[in-house]
Design a protein around this motif. Structure first.
Motif, PDB file in Angstrom:
ATOM      1  N   LYS A  13      -4.684 -20.663   7.805  1.00 36.69           N
ATOM      2  CA  LYS A  13      -3.399 -20.130   7.316  1.00 36.69           C
ATOM      3  C   LYS A  13      -3.571 -19.251   6.079  1.00 36.69           C
ATOM      4  O   LYS A  13      -2.943 -18.200   5.969  1.00 36.69           O
ATOM      5  N   SER A  14      -4.444 -19.658   5.156  1.00 41.72           N
ATOM      6  CA  SER A  14      -4.687 -18.814   3.987  1.00 41.72           C
ATOM      7  C   SER A  14      -5.355 -17.503   4.386  1.00 41.72           C
ATOM      8  O   SER A  14      -5.017 -16.440   3.867  1.00 41.72           O
ATOM      9  N   THR A  15      -6.292 -17.594   5.312  1.00 40.60           N
ATOM     10  CA  THR A  15      -6.986 -16.389   5.772  1.00 40.60           C
ATOM     11  C   THR A  15      -5.989 -15.402   6.382  1.00 40.60           C
ATOM     12  O   THR A  15      -6.065 -14.201   6.135  1.00 40.60           O
ATOM     13  N   LEU A  16      -5.047 -15.933   7.162  1.00 41.50           N
ATOM     14  CA  LEU A  16      -4.022 -15.079   7.761  1.00 41.50           C
ATOM     15  C   LEU A  16      -3.254 -14.329   6.671  1.00 41.50           C
ATOM     16  O   LEU A  16      -3.058 -13.114   6.744  1.00 41.50           O
ATOM     17  N   LEU A  17      -2.866 -15.068   5.638  1.00 45.90           N
ATOM     18  CA  LEU A  17      -2.101 -14.460   4.549  1.00 45.90           C
ATOM     19  C   LEU A  17      -2.929 -13.370   3.848  1.00 45.90           C
ATOM     20  O   LEU A  17      -2.427 -12.294   3.537  1.00 45.90           O
ATOM     21  N   ARG A  18      -4.204 -13.668   3.664  1.00 48.58           N
ATOM     22  CA  ARG A  18      -5.077 -12.715   2.974  1.00 48.58           C
ATOM     23  C   ARG A  18      -5.345 -11.484   3.835  1.00 48.58           C
ATOM     24  O   ARG A  18      -5.565 -10.389   3.306  1.00 48.58           O
ATOM     25  N   CYS A  19      -5.327 -11.656   5.157  1.00 45.98           N
ATOM     26  CA  CYS A  19      -5.482 -10.505   6.044  1.00 45.98           C
ATOM     27  C   CYS A  19      -4.240  -9.624   6.000  1.00 45.98           C
ATOM     28  O   CYS A  19      -4.321  -8.408   6.132  1.00 45.98           O
ATOM     29  N   ILE A  20      -3.082 -10.256   5.798  1.00 42.02           N
ATOM     30  CA  ILE A  20      -1.835  -9.496   5.816  1.00 42.02           C
ATOM     31  C   ILE A  20      -1.779  -8.505   4.658  1.00 42.02           C
ATOM     32  O   ILE A  20      -1.273  -7.402   4.796  1.00 42.02           O
ATOM     33  N   ASN A  21      -2.334  -8.857   3.498  1.00 43.30           N
ATOM     34  CA  ASN A  21      -2.331  -7.845   2.436  1.00 43.30           C
ATOM     35  C   ASN A  21      -3.699  -7.187   2.249  1.00 43.30           C
ATOM     36  O   ASN A  21      -3.929  -6.477   1.272  1.00 43.30           O
ATOM     37  N   GLY A  22      -4.594  -7.411   3.209  1.00 46.35           N
ATOM     38  CA  GLY A  22      -5.825  -6.629   3.232  1.00 46.35           C
ATOM     39  C   GLY A  22      -6.895  -7.068   2.247  1.00 46.35           C
ATOM     40  O   GLY A  22      -7.896  -6.376   2.084  1.00 46.35           O
ATOM     41  N   ILE A  23      -6.703  -8.205   1.590  1.00 46.59           N
ATOM     42  CA  ILE A  23      -7.770  -8.698   0.721  1.00 46.59           C
ATOM     43  C   ILE A  23      -8.951  -9.139   1.571  1.00 46.59           C
ATOM     44  O   ILE A  23     -10.098  -8.989   1.205  1.00 46.59           O
ATOM     45  N   GLU A  24      -8.614  -9.664   2.747  1.00 44.26           N
ATOM     46  CA  GLU A  24      -9.645 -10.035   3.711  1.00 44.26           C
ATOM     47  C   GLU A  24      -9.622  -8.987   4.816  1.00 44.26           C
ATOM     48  O   GLU A  24      -8.549  -8.638   5.310  1.00 44.26           O
ATOM     49  N   LYS A  25     -10.783  -8.460   5.160  1.00 39.50           N
ATOM     50  CA  LYS A  25     -10.855  -7.478   6.253  1.00 39.50           C
ATOM     51  C   LYS A  25     -10.818  -8.205   7.588  1.00 39.50           C
ATOM     52  O   LYS A  25     -11.461  -9.233   7.746  1.00 39.50           O
ATOM     53  N   LEU A  26     -10.057  -7.643   8.546  1.00 32.94           N
ATOM     54  CA  LEU A  26      -9.991  -8.335   9.825  1.00 32.94           C
ATOM     55  C   LEU A  26     -11.135  -7.937  10.727  1.00 32.94           C
ATOM     56  O   LEU A  26     -11.716  -6.871  10.577  1.00 32.94           O
ATOM     57  N   THR A  27     -11.455  -8.794  11.679  1.00 30.19           N
ATOM     58  CA  THR A  27     -12.503  -8.477  12.642  1.00 30.19           C
ATOM     59  C   THR A  27     -11.936  -7.604  13.758  1.00 30.19           C
ATOM     60  O   THR A  27     -12.532  -6.610  14.130  1.00 30.19           O
ATOM     61  N   SER A  28     -10.756  -7.977  14.265  1.00 27.94           N
ATOM     62  CA  SER A  28     -10.076  -7.092  15.215  1.00 27.94           C
ATOM     63  C   SER A  28      -8.576  -7.374  15.180  1.00 27.94           C
ATOM     64  O   SER A  28      -8.136  -8.363  14.605  1.00 27.94           O
ATOM     65  N   GLY A  29      -7.808  -6.498  15.806  1.00 28.14           N
ATOM     66  CA  GLY A  29      -6.359  -6.639  15.783  1.00 28.14           C
ATOM     67  C   GLY A  29      -5.744  -5.720  14.742  1.00 28.14           C
ATOM     68  O   GLY A  29      -6.436  -4.867  14.182  1.00 28.14           O
ATOM     69  N   LYS A  30      -4.444  -5.892  14.512  1.00 22.51           N
ATOM     70  CA  LYS A  30      -3.743  -4.981  13.617  1.00 22.51           C
ATOM     71  C   LYS A  30      -2.754  -5.712  12.731  1.00 22.51           C
ATOM     72  O   LYS A  30      -2.155  -6.709  13.154  1.00 22.51           O
ATOM     73  N   VAL A  31      -2.590  -5.219  11.533  1.00 26.64           N
ATOM     74  CA  VAL A  31      -1.489  -5.663  10.679  1.00 26.64           C
ATOM     75  C   VAL A  31      -0.662  -4.422  10.363  1.00 26.64           C
ATOM     76  O   VAL A  31      -1.188  -3.438   9.835  1.00 26.64           O
ATOM     77  N   ILE A  32       0.601  -4.453  10.756  1.00 25.69           N
ATOM     78  CA  ILE A  32       1.443  -3.282  10.549  1.00 25.69           C
ATOM     79  C   ILE A  32       2.547  -3.613   9.566  1.00 25.69           C
ATOM     80  O   ILE A  32       3.277  -4.601   9.721  1.00 25.69           O
ATOM     81  N   PHE A  33       2.623  -2.835   8.493  1.00 25.33           N
ATOM     82  CA  PHE A  33       3.634  -3.051   7.462  1.00 25.33           C
ATOM     83  C   PHE A  33       4.521  -1.815   7.393  1.00 25.33           C
ATOM     84  O   PHE A  33       4.048  -0.715   7.145  1.00 25.33           O
ATOM     85  N   GLU A  34       5.790  -1.996   7.633  1.00 18.54           N
ATOM     86  CA  GLU A  34       6.760  -0.896   7.663  1.00 18.54           C
ATOM     87  C   GLU A  34       6.244   0.288   8.475  1.00 18.54           C
ATOM     88  O   GLU A  34       6.263   1.427   8.021  1.00 18.54           O
ATOM     89  N   GLY A  35       5.730  -0.027   9.662  1.00 20.31           N
ATOM     90  CA  GLY A  35       5.285   1.022  10.580  1.00 20.31           C
ATOM     91  C   GLY A  35       3.893   1.564  10.319  1.00 20.31           C
ATOM     92  O   GLY A  35       3.416   2.432  11.051  1.00 20.31           O
ATOM     93  N   LYS A  36       3.230   1.074   9.249  1.00 20.87           N
ATOM     94  CA  LYS A  36       1.896   1.610   8.960  1.00 20.87           C
ATOM     95  C   LYS A  36       0.824   0.552   9.185  1.00 20.87           C
ATOM     96  O   LYS A  36       0.944  -0.577   8.714  1.00 20.87           O
ATOM     97  N   ASP A  37      -0.223   0.951   9.923  1.00 20.86           N
ATOM     98  CA  ASP A  37      -1.380   0.076  10.110  1.00 20.86           C
ATOM     99  C   ASP A  37      -2.136   0.015   8.784  1.00 20.86           C
ATOM    100  O   ASP A  37      -2.716   1.007   8.343  1.00 20.86           O
ATOM    101  N   ILE A  38      -2.131  -1.157   8.140  1.00 24.67           N
ATOM    102  CA  ILE A  38      -2.665  -1.210   6.773  1.00 24.67           C
ATOM    103  C   ILE A  38      -4.181  -1.005   6.717  1.00 24.67           C
ATOM    104  O   ILE A  38      -4.726  -0.712   5.664  1.00 24.67           O
ATOM    105  N   ASN A  39      -4.866  -1.153   7.838  1.00 27.84           N
ATOM    106  CA  ASN A  39      -6.318  -0.961   7.823  1.00 27.84           C
ATOM    107  C   ASN A  39      -6.726   0.433   8.311  1.00 27.84           C
ATOM    108  O   ASN A  39      -7.910   0.726   8.419  1.00 27.84           O
TER     109      ASN A  39
END
Lengths: 243, 240
Positions: free
Chosen positions: B40-66
């Motif tokens: 759960k913490s890792t998920l949160l950290r991926c959402i604001n990009g502190i942790e880099k994801l291995t695959s998939g996407k996080v989209i914030f207000e229409g923008k892919d943050i990675n």
């Protein structure tokens, strides 16, 4: 009575000889000028080498840290690693000779400048490792907190990490500068008239080593003790700031 | 507002997140619960990009943050984050902690930022601490300052990573109450917590994670009164 007279004579004789030695090696023919010149060169070389060392050290440390953390500057990081390894893996005296006899071999160049460059480049490698260790000693949460506020890597470093790391860096950096100040004596090997060379010049003229060597040793001591006092003053000022 | 699509995260050979899908709308207060190590913490950290994801996407207000074309720092300005270990800057005073980001990012002048900081400190009842250093504060006070430090950026969403877990029991309430106030004022929040009073009072949706997957989600009522999976039932029996 005669014994006392002999002792008195010996004492007078001792001071007479000592004074003669001092006069011959230091005052006669203005020989102290060599020591002053040597002191001047030692200070100039140490001062500018420290500045070059800090500039190179900070740059190299940030390049390597940026690579470790963000995977940026791949090529620069390779060069920086190579530089640190070469400098730390070869004798300083050899580096000095390579710079003087090979790199500037065919150029007419001020030898003190060569010294500044060689000692600065050498110091930079050690300073970079000290700064890198200092940066790494700061909890990763600090970096993350900075990032989470929208600050980029360089702002996080400048305003959050480095101001804290400096406390850990300063003692080791002070040691490095004291070492550097003493190591400028290696410059004598390529003929830079710094303190050690100055005493050697006088001694080789007079065949009397006592005062030239002792006086120069005392000068080094005053410089290094003064420097370490200065650094511990800075440390104390920093540690009073918070915590 | 935030969409997480098939998010996977590996640490070496260990798969921590196994394809998370999540959608958070403006005004929602999503609480993520689950046993420790569930990601759960890792998920949160991926959402604001502190942790880099291995695959998939996080989209914030229409923008892919990675995405390379997106300035992650601009995104983070709008996503406040509060950490378990507070992570206040120990070399700066409380006021300096709060105003650092808006001033250095040139979002506010120093005078405006100080004024705003004083308002925030009044709000969290710590105005008298403004010139102190973090080391002079209690854990609960530190965490409230950390929340104020995030709030001064006027974030669109606040992420809380176990904000009360490192606190002494008697300090949990002061932080929890502040978070409840934020929730009541309509702040969008994603919270990882074990603080069940906050979950029951404030969550608009609860997500139960286990072993890198979202196992169950629903309103607090669904989750607490009508848990479907055995794993959630077991988990709830332990935290209650």
């Amino acid at each position: 009575m005669e014994v006392l007279f002999n002792i008195w004579g010996a004492i007078v004789n001792f001071f007479q000889n000592t004074w003669d030695s001092f006069y011959q090696t230091i005052i006669y023919d203005n020989r102290y000028i060599y020591i002053l010149e040597g002191l001047f060169n030692t200070l100039i070389i140490a001062l500018f080498a420290v500045i070059i060392g800090i500039v190179i050290g900070v740059l190299v440390a940030l390049i390597r840290n940026n690579y470790d953390r963000n995977n940026k500057f791949k090529l620069l990081n390779k060069i920086a690693c190579l530089y640190v390894n070469i400098i730390r893996g070869t004798p300083q005296i050899l580096q000095l000779m390579i710079i003087y006899y090979i790199i500037f071999g065919t150029v007419d160049i001020n030898i003190v400048f060569v010294g500044i460059l060689a000692f600065g480049i050498n110091s930079g490698a050690y300073v970079s490792e000290i700064i890198r260790a200092g940066i790494e000693s700061i909890d990763n949460g600090q970096l993350e907190a900075g990032y989470s506020l929208g600050l980029n890597y360089s702002k996080v470093m400048r305003y959050i990490i480095l101001p804290q790391a400096i406390k850990n860096i300063l003692p080791a950096l002070g040691n490095e500068f004291i070492t550097l100040l003493k190591d400028t004596s290696v410059g004598a090997y390529i003929g830079i008239v710094e303190l050690t060379k100055a005493s050697d010049i006088i001694a080789s003229r007079t065949y009397d080593y006592f005062f030239p060597l002792i006086i120069v040793a005392i000068i080094y001591l005053i410089l290094t003790i003064g420097l370490s006092k200065l650094i511990s003053m800075m440390e104390r000022k920093l540690s009073n700031d918070y915590s | 507002m935030i969409t997480v699509k098939n998010l996977k995260k590996k640490f070496g050979n260990k798969i921590v997140l196994k394809g998370i899908n999540l959608n958070v709308e403006k005004g929602e207060r999503v609480v993520i619960i689950g046993p420790s190590g569930c990601g759960k913490s890792t998920l949160l950290r991926c959402i604001n990009g502190i942790e880099k994801l291995t695959s998939g996407k996080v989209i914030f207000e229409g923008k892919d943050i990675n995405s390379k074309n997106v300035d992650i720092n601009k995104i983070r300005e709008k996503m406040g984050m509060v950490f378990q270990q507070f992570n206040l800057f120990p070399h700066l005073t409380i006021t300096e902690n709060i105003i650092l980001a808006p001033v250095k990012l040139k979002i506010m002048t120093k005078e405006d930022a100080v004024k705003k900081a004083v308002e925030l400190l009044e709000l969290i009842d710590l105005k008298d601490k403004k010139d102190m250093y973090p080391s002079q504060l209690s854990g609960g006070q530190k965490q409230r300052i950390a929340i104020a430090r995030a709030l001064i950026m006027n974030p669109e969403v606040m992420l809380f990573d176990e904000p009360t877990s490192a606190l002494d029991p008697e300090m949990v309430d002061e932080v929890s109450n502040l978070m409840k106030d934020l929730a009541k004022n309509g702040m969008t929040m994603i919270v990882v917590t074990h603080e069940m009073s906050f979950v029951k009072e404030c969550a608009s949706r609860v997500i139960f994670m286990e072993d890198g997957n979202i196992v169950e989600e629903g309103t607090p009522k669904d989750i607490f009164e009508n848990p479907k999976s055995d794993r959630l039932k077991e988990f709830l029996s332990k935290v209650k």
